[in-house]
Write a protein that holds these residues in place. Structure first.
Motif, PDB file in Angstrom:
ATOM      1  N   SER A   3      -1.371  32.440 -37.872  1.00  9.56           N
ATOM      2  CA  SER A   3      -1.943  31.179 -37.421  1.00  9.56           C
ATOM      3  C   SER A   3      -2.244  31.263 -35.926  1.00  9.56           C
ATOM      4  O   SER A   3      -1.567  31.957 -35.185  1.00  9.56           O
ATOM      5  CB  SER A   3      -0.939  30.051 -37.675  1.00  9.56           C
ATOM      6  OG  SER A   3      -1.385  28.871 -37.077  1.00  9.56           O
ATOM      7  N   MET A   4      -3.269  30.542 -35.478  1.00 13.40           N
ATOM      8  CA  MET A   4      -3.630  30.529 -34.070  1.00 13.40           C
ATOM      9  C   MET A   4      -2.879  29.454 -33.294  1.00 13.40           C
ATOM     10  O   MET A   4      -3.082  29.278 -32.120  1.00 13.40           O
ATOM     11  CB  MET A   4      -5.137  30.312 -33.901  1.00 13.40           C
ATOM     12  CG  MET A   4      -5.970  31.474 -34.382  1.00 13.40           C
ATOM     13  SD  MET A   4      -5.655  32.974 -33.463  1.00 13.40           S
ATOM     14  CE  MET A   4      -6.295  32.526 -31.869  1.00 13.40           C
ATOM     15  N   ILE A   5      -2.007  28.694 -33.939  1.00 13.05           N
ATOM     16  CA  ILE A   5      -1.235  27.666 -33.257  1.00 13.05           C
ATOM     17  C   ILE A   5      -0.087  28.356 -32.524  1.00 13.05           C
ATOM     18  O   ILE A   5       0.630  29.151 -33.112  1.00 13.05           O
ATOM     19  CB  ILE A   5      -0.692  26.618 -34.252  1.00 13.05           C
ATOM     20  CG1 ILE A   5      -1.868  25.929 -34.948  1.00 13.05           C
ATOM     21  CG2 ILE A   5       0.202  25.612 -33.548  1.00 13.05           C
ATOM     22  CD1 ILE A   5      -1.453  24.985 -36.054  1.00 13.05           C
ATOM     23  N   MET A  10       3.828  23.348 -34.002  1.00 17.88           N
ATOM     24  CA  MET A  10       3.339  23.042 -35.343  1.00 17.88           C
ATOM     25  C   MET A  10       2.870  21.592 -35.380  1.00 17.88           C
ATOM     26  O   MET A  10       3.427  20.726 -34.736  1.00 17.88           O
ATOM     27  CB  MET A  10       4.438  23.271 -36.383  1.00 17.88           C
ATOM     28  CG  MET A  10       5.001  24.692 -36.366  1.00 17.88           C
ATOM     29  SD  MET A  10       3.757  25.967 -36.591  1.00 17.88           S
ATOM     30  CE  MET A  10       3.390  25.740 -38.281  1.00 17.88           C
ATOM     31  N   SER A  11       1.822  21.331 -36.120  1.00 20.11           N
ATOM     32  CA  SER A  11       1.321  19.958 -36.200  1.00 20.11           C
ATOM     33  C   SER A  11       2.336  19.072 -36.895  1.00 20.11           C
ATOM     34  O   SER A  11       3.151  19.539 -37.694  1.00 20.11           O
ATOM     35  CB  SER A  11      -0.017  19.939 -36.937  1.00 20.11           C
ATOM     36  OG  SER A  11       0.156  20.436 -38.245  1.00 20.11           O
ATOM     37  N   PHE A  14       8.059  17.052 -34.079  1.00 23.24           N
ATOM     38  CA  PHE A  14       8.764  16.070 -33.269  1.00 23.24           C
ATOM     39  C   PHE A  14       8.153  15.976 -31.873  1.00 23.24           C
ATOM     40  O   PHE A  14       8.028  14.904 -31.303  1.00 23.24           O
ATOM     41  CB  PHE A  14      10.233  16.481 -33.201  1.00 23.24           C
ATOM     42  CG  PHE A  14      11.141  15.417 -32.665  1.00 23.24           C
ATOM     43  CD1 PHE A  14      11.288  14.211 -33.333  1.00 23.24           C
ATOM     44  CD2 PHE A  14      11.842  15.622 -31.501  1.00 23.24           C
ATOM     45  CE1 PHE A  14      12.116  13.234 -32.840  1.00 23.24           C
ATOM     46  CE2 PHE A  14      12.681  14.647 -31.004  1.00 23.24           C
ATOM     47  CZ  PHE A  14      12.815  13.450 -31.670  1.00 23.24           C
ATOM     48  N   ASN A  15       7.711  17.138 -31.306  1.00 18.29           N
ATOM     49  CA  ASN A  15       7.096  17.148 -29.974  1.00 18.29           C
ATOM     50  C   ASN A  15       5.794  16.357 -29.948  1.00 18.29           C
ATOM     51  O   ASN A  15       5.455  15.750 -28.947  1.00 18.29           O
ATOM     52  CB  ASN A  15       6.832  18.579 -29.504  1.00 18.29           C
ATOM     53  CG  ASN A  15       8.103  19.319 -29.155  1.00 18.29           C
ATOM     54  OD1 ASN A  15       9.095  18.692 -28.792  1.00 18.29           O
ATOM     55  ND2 ASN A  15       8.082  20.625 -29.276  1.00 18.29           N
ATOM     56  N   ASP A  16       5.044  16.385 -31.042  1.00 15.58           N
ATOM     57  CA  ASP A  16       3.790  15.648 -31.097  1.00 15.58           C
ATOM     58  C   ASP A  16       4.026  14.146 -30.951  1.00 15.58           C
ATOM     59  O   ASP A  16       3.207  13.429 -30.395  1.00 15.58           O
ATOM     60  CB  ASP A  16       3.046  15.920 -32.400  1.00 15.58           C
ATOM     61  CG  ASP A  16       2.445  17.316 -32.433  1.00 15.58           C
ATOM     62  OD1 ASP A  16       2.274  17.907 -31.337  1.00 15.58           O
ATOM     63  OD2 ASP A  16       2.156  17.811 -33.532  1.00 15.58           O
ATOM     64  N   LEU A  17       5.159  13.664 -31.453  1.00 12.29           N
ATOM     65  CA  LEU A  17       5.484  12.241 -31.319  1.00 12.29           C
ATOM     66  C   LEU A  17       5.626  11.855 -29.852  1.00 12.29           C
ATOM     67  O   LEU A  17       5.133  10.819 -29.422  1.00 12.29           O
ATOM     68  CB  LEU A  17       6.767  11.907 -32.077  1.00 12.29           C
ATOM     69  CG  LEU A  17       6.701  12.016 -33.599  1.00 12.29           C
ATOM     70  CD1 LEU A  17       8.088  11.815 -34.196  1.00 12.29           C
ATOM     71  CD2 LEU A  17       5.719  11.022 -34.160  1.00 12.29           C
ATOM     72  N   LEU A  89      -7.777  24.307 -31.998  1.00 13.44           N
ATOM     73  CA  LEU A  89      -6.525  24.373 -32.726  1.00 13.44           C
ATOM     74  C   LEU A  89      -5.385  23.925 -31.837  1.00 13.44           C
ATOM     75  O   LEU A  89      -4.386  23.397 -32.299  1.00 13.44           O
ATOM     76  CB  LEU A  89      -6.264  25.797 -33.221  1.00 13.44           C
ATOM     77  CG  LEU A  89      -7.302  26.342 -34.197  1.00 13.44           C
ATOM     78  CD1 LEU A  89      -6.985  27.790 -34.518  1.00 13.44           C
ATOM     79  CD2 LEU A  89      -7.331  25.497 -35.451  1.00 13.44           C
ATOM     80  N   CYS A  90      -5.541  24.167 -30.546  1.00 17.15           N
ATOM     81  CA  CYS A  90      -4.545  23.771 -29.561  1.00 17.15           C
ATOM     82  C   CYS A  90      -5.270  23.569 -28.243  1.00 17.15           C
ATOM     83  O   CYS A  90      -6.089  24.395 -27.847  1.00 17.15           O
ATOM     84  CB  CYS A  90      -3.489  24.861 -29.418  1.00 17.15           C
ATOM     85  SG  CYS A  90      -2.287  24.531 -28.140  1.00 17.15           S
ATOM     86  N   ARG A  91      -4.992  22.470 -27.551  1.00 14.75           N
ATOM     87  CA  ARG A  91      -5.618  22.221 -26.254  1.00 14.75           C
ATOM     88  C   ARG A  91      -4.545  21.716 -25.298  1.00 14.75           C
ATOM     89  O   ARG A  91      -4.139  20.564 -25.362  1.00 14.75           O
ATOM     90  CB  ARG A  91      -6.743  21.199 -26.380  1.00 14.75           C
ATOM     91  CG  ARG A  91      -7.526  21.075 -25.104  1.00 14.75           C
ATOM     92  CD  ARG A  91      -8.794  20.330 -25.319  1.00 14.75           C
ATOM     93  NE  ARG A  91      -9.565  20.409 -24.094  1.00 14.75           N
ATOM     94  CZ  ARG A  91     -10.790  19.986 -23.977  1.00 14.75           C
ATOM     95  NH1 ARG A  91     -11.401  19.461 -25.004  1.00 14.75           N
ATOM     96  NH2 ARG A  91     -11.408  20.084 -22.839  1.00 14.75           N
ATOM     97  N   GLU A  92      -4.077  22.606 -24.409  1.00 17.75           N
ATOM     98  CA  GLU A  92      -2.999  22.267 -23.484  1.00 17.75           C
ATOM     99  C   GLU A  92      -3.492  22.113 -22.057  1.00 17.75           C
ATOM    100  O   GLU A  92      -2.786  21.561 -21.229  1.00 17.75           O
ATOM    101  CB  GLU A  92      -1.911  23.342 -23.524  1.00 17.75           C
ATOM    102  CG  GLU A  92      -1.221  23.421 -24.859  1.00 17.75           C
ATOM    103  CD  GLU A  92      -0.176  24.514 -24.901  1.00 17.75           C
ATOM    104  OE1 GLU A  92       0.711  24.404 -25.751  1.00 17.75           O
ATOM    105  OE2 GLU A  92      -0.241  25.462 -24.110  1.00 17.75           O
ATOM    106  N   ARG A  93      -4.685  22.622 -21.745  1.00 15.58           N
ATOM    107  CA  ARG A  93      -5.199  22.506 -20.394  1.00 15.58           C
ATOM    108  C   ARG A  93      -5.812  21.126 -20.227  1.00 15.58           C
ATOM    109  O   ARG A  93      -6.608  20.686 -21.039  1.00 15.58           O
ATOM    110  CB  ARG A  93      -6.238  23.587 -20.109  1.00 15.58           C
ATOM    111  CG  ARG A  93      -5.623  24.961 -20.180  1.00 15.58           C
ATOM    112  CD  ARG A  93      -6.586  26.020 -19.796  1.00 15.58           C
ATOM    113  NE  ARG A  93      -7.714  26.010 -20.725  1.00 15.58           N
ATOM    114  CZ  ARG A  93      -8.854  26.629 -20.487  1.00 15.58           C
ATOM    115  NH1 ARG A  93      -9.040  27.281 -19.377  1.00 15.58           N
ATOM    116  NH2 ARG A  93      -9.826  26.596 -21.369  1.00 15.58           N
TER     117      ARG A  93
END
Length: 141
Positions: A3-5, A10-11, A14-17, A89-93
């Motif tokens: 996976s590219m995540i 992971m989607s 708990f962190n997403d909350l 898939l992921c955007r942190e910047r």
């Protein structure tokens, strides 16, 4: 196939909350990046301030001096150009800004110099000479 995540992202985790909570509580205009790190050395006749600002261009950094306070501001701005957007898939910047202020009383403000190289801002802050108390004889009338 892998996976590219990124690991630990992971989607529906708990962190997403917490990320969603932060986004709902603070609008993007009020969110700031954590303060940048600095080192200040006493070099005898001057101070050397080194600030870590990786990923910034020289034009993104602003130095402002007013009333004995030096303020360093660095901003990441998103460009308004619309390029063909792919599915992230992921955007942190993110865009945001850093800002720190320093008391520069006792510094020759007109002689401060700055250089930026490889993500490190270096400021040379020349000290003012020692004030020698003046003495004088007062005549009695």
């Amino acid at each position: 196939m892998y996976s590219m995540i990124p690991f630990g992202r992971m989607s529906n985790s708990f962190n997403d909350l917490f990320d969603e909570f932060e986004r709902s509580m603070f609008p993007a205009s009020q969110r700031q990046l954590p303060a940048f790190r600095t080192d200040i050395q006493d070099k005898g006749d001057h101070y050397l301030l080194e600030a870590d600002l990786p990923g910034f261009n020289k034009g993104d950094i602003d130095l402002h001096l007013q009333d004995g306070v030096l303020t360093i501001t660095a901003k990441h701005q998103e460009t308004s150009e619309k390029k063909e957007e792919g599915k992230y898939l992921c955007r942190e910047r993110r865009c945001g800004s850093y800002q720190r202020s320093f008391d520069v009383s006792g510094i020759q403000e007109e002689n401060i110099t700055a250089a930026y190289d490889n993500g490190v801002l270096k400021l040379i802050l020349p000290k003012q000479g020692e004030v020698i108390p003046q003495s004088r004889k007062i005549a009695i009338e």
